[in-house]
Design a protein around this motif. Sequence first.
Motif, PDB file in Angstrom:
ATOM      1  N   ASP A  75      -7.266   9.052   2.531  1.00  0.00           N
ATOM      2  CA  ASP A  75      -6.240   9.684   1.691  1.00  0.00           C
ATOM      3  C   ASP A  75      -7.027  10.349   0.327  1.00  0.00           C
ATOM      4  N   SER A 131      -5.144   7.485  -6.884  1.00  0.00           N
ATOM      5  CA  SER A 131      -4.778   5.874  -6.512  1.00  0.00           C
ATOM      6  C   SER A 131      -3.280   5.538  -7.491  1.00  0.00           C
ATOM      7  N   ALA A 188      -0.687   4.172   4.820  1.00  0.00           N
ATOM      8  CA  ALA A 188      -1.884   3.609   4.936  1.00  0.00           C
ATOM      9  C   ALA A 188      -2.323   2.714   6.065  1.00  0.00           C
ATOM     10  N   ILE A 194      -8.568  -6.125  -0.860  1.00  0.00           N
ATOM     11  CA  ILE A 194      -8.491  -4.666  -0.683  1.00  0.00           C
ATOM     12  C   ILE A 194      -8.931  -4.201   0.737  1.00  0.00           C
ATOM     13  N   LEU A 221      -9.849  -1.531   3.309  1.00  0.00           N
ATOM     14  CA  LEU A 221     -10.306  -0.191   3.212  1.00  0.00           C
ATOM     15  C   LEU A 221     -10.156   0.337   4.644  1.00  0.00           C
ATOM     16  N   TRP A 232     -13.075   0.850  -5.581  1.00  0.00           N
ATOM     17  CA  TRP A 232     -12.309  -0.323  -5.835  1.00  0.00           C
ATOM     18  C   TRP A 232     -12.606  -1.263  -6.365  1.00  0.00           C
ATOM     19  N   VAL A 253      -5.587   0.310   1.945  1.00  0.00           N
ATOM     20  CA  VAL A 253      -5.903   1.599   1.420  1.00  0.00           C
ATOM     21  C   VAL A 253      -6.327   2.656   2.643  1.00  0.00           C
ATOM     22  N   ASP A 254      -5.794   3.638   2.636  1.00  0.00           N
ATOM     23  CA  ASP A 254      -6.301   4.749   3.601  1.00  0.00           C
ATOM     24  C   ASP A 254      -7.312   5.729   3.112  1.00  0.00           C
ATOM     25  N   GLY A 268       0.779  -1.231  -0.026  1.00  0.00           N
ATOM     26  CA  GLY A 268      -0.206  -0.076  -0.092  1.00  0.00           C
ATOM     27  C   GLY A 268       0.706   1.452  -0.060  1.00  0.00           C
ATOM     28  N   LYS A 269       0.184   2.517  -0.087  1.00  0.00           N
ATOM     29  CA  LYS A 269       0.976   3.696  -0.025  1.00  0.00           C
ATOM     30  C   LYS A 269       1.314   3.998   1.187  1.00  0.00           C
TER      31      LYS A 269
END
Length: 291
Positions: free
Chosen positions: A95, A99, A15, A116, A118, A136, A91-92, A11-12
Amino acid sequence: MHRSGFVNIVGKPNAGKSTFLNQLMGKKLAIVTKKAQTTRHRIFGIYNDDKYQIVFSDTPGVLDPKYGLQEKMMNSVKDSLQDADILLFVVDVTDVGDSSSFLIEKLNKIPVPVFILLNKIDQTTQEHLEKMIEKWHQYVPKAEILPISALKGFNIDIILPKLKSLLPENLPYYDKDQFTDKSERFFVNEAIREKILLNYDKEIPYAVEVNTELFKEKEEIIFIDSVVYVERNSQKGILIGHKGEAIKKVGTEARRDLELFFAKKIYLNLFVKVKKDWRKNDRDLKNFGYR
């Protein structure tokens, strides 16, 4: 019948990947701060019970590398996309940035189950969450989407049964009493680096690397000598602080965490040294464990 496999977490930055790993393991393996690039190394957390072994892999946040250290960090992310039996993409939901098109493309091509997750749903509204779920679903149609809060532990309990059902039949990859692939010295380094991330601003935390040169364990106490490296003399002065008060605070906070982690009294010595531009030097990066 025994099932084992690698479940990789990507992930980023920020996250919540490391918080999620710690929740799954019930133990603080990965350091956690609000600063980007807190996680630099790929860390395995090994979950065991009688019939299952899950090797969770926490990775640095996906970013566009700007210097040698970040390039090495992204290599571990690429590895995690190739050796997974199951992939968890965190995934945040707060944010507002774009993406990652690179990751979305990889998630659609990877031939393993994808979830995924969230994360941080405790910080958003039901309406926004529903929009995120729909978005998503469109980005990665094959993925199962689960809303979670890693910090609050919401929905974490439903993830393990889902993962176990998807693991391949394998013998354990690691001894059943092993909970990580990292050494004691690694966790000392990370505990110290976490306190530096929390206590200093601007460039200082990112210019720091820690190397533990002595780890001597006795029955009731562990003696530790660790060196904190910076890139410039000016950073050394800031890190040490007036009359050594700043680095003393780091040592005290790190020692408390390490005493909880090792369940022993800790005697910790910190030293600060300059290693000029180590983040851009391939030999220095290799010596610090970045491949």
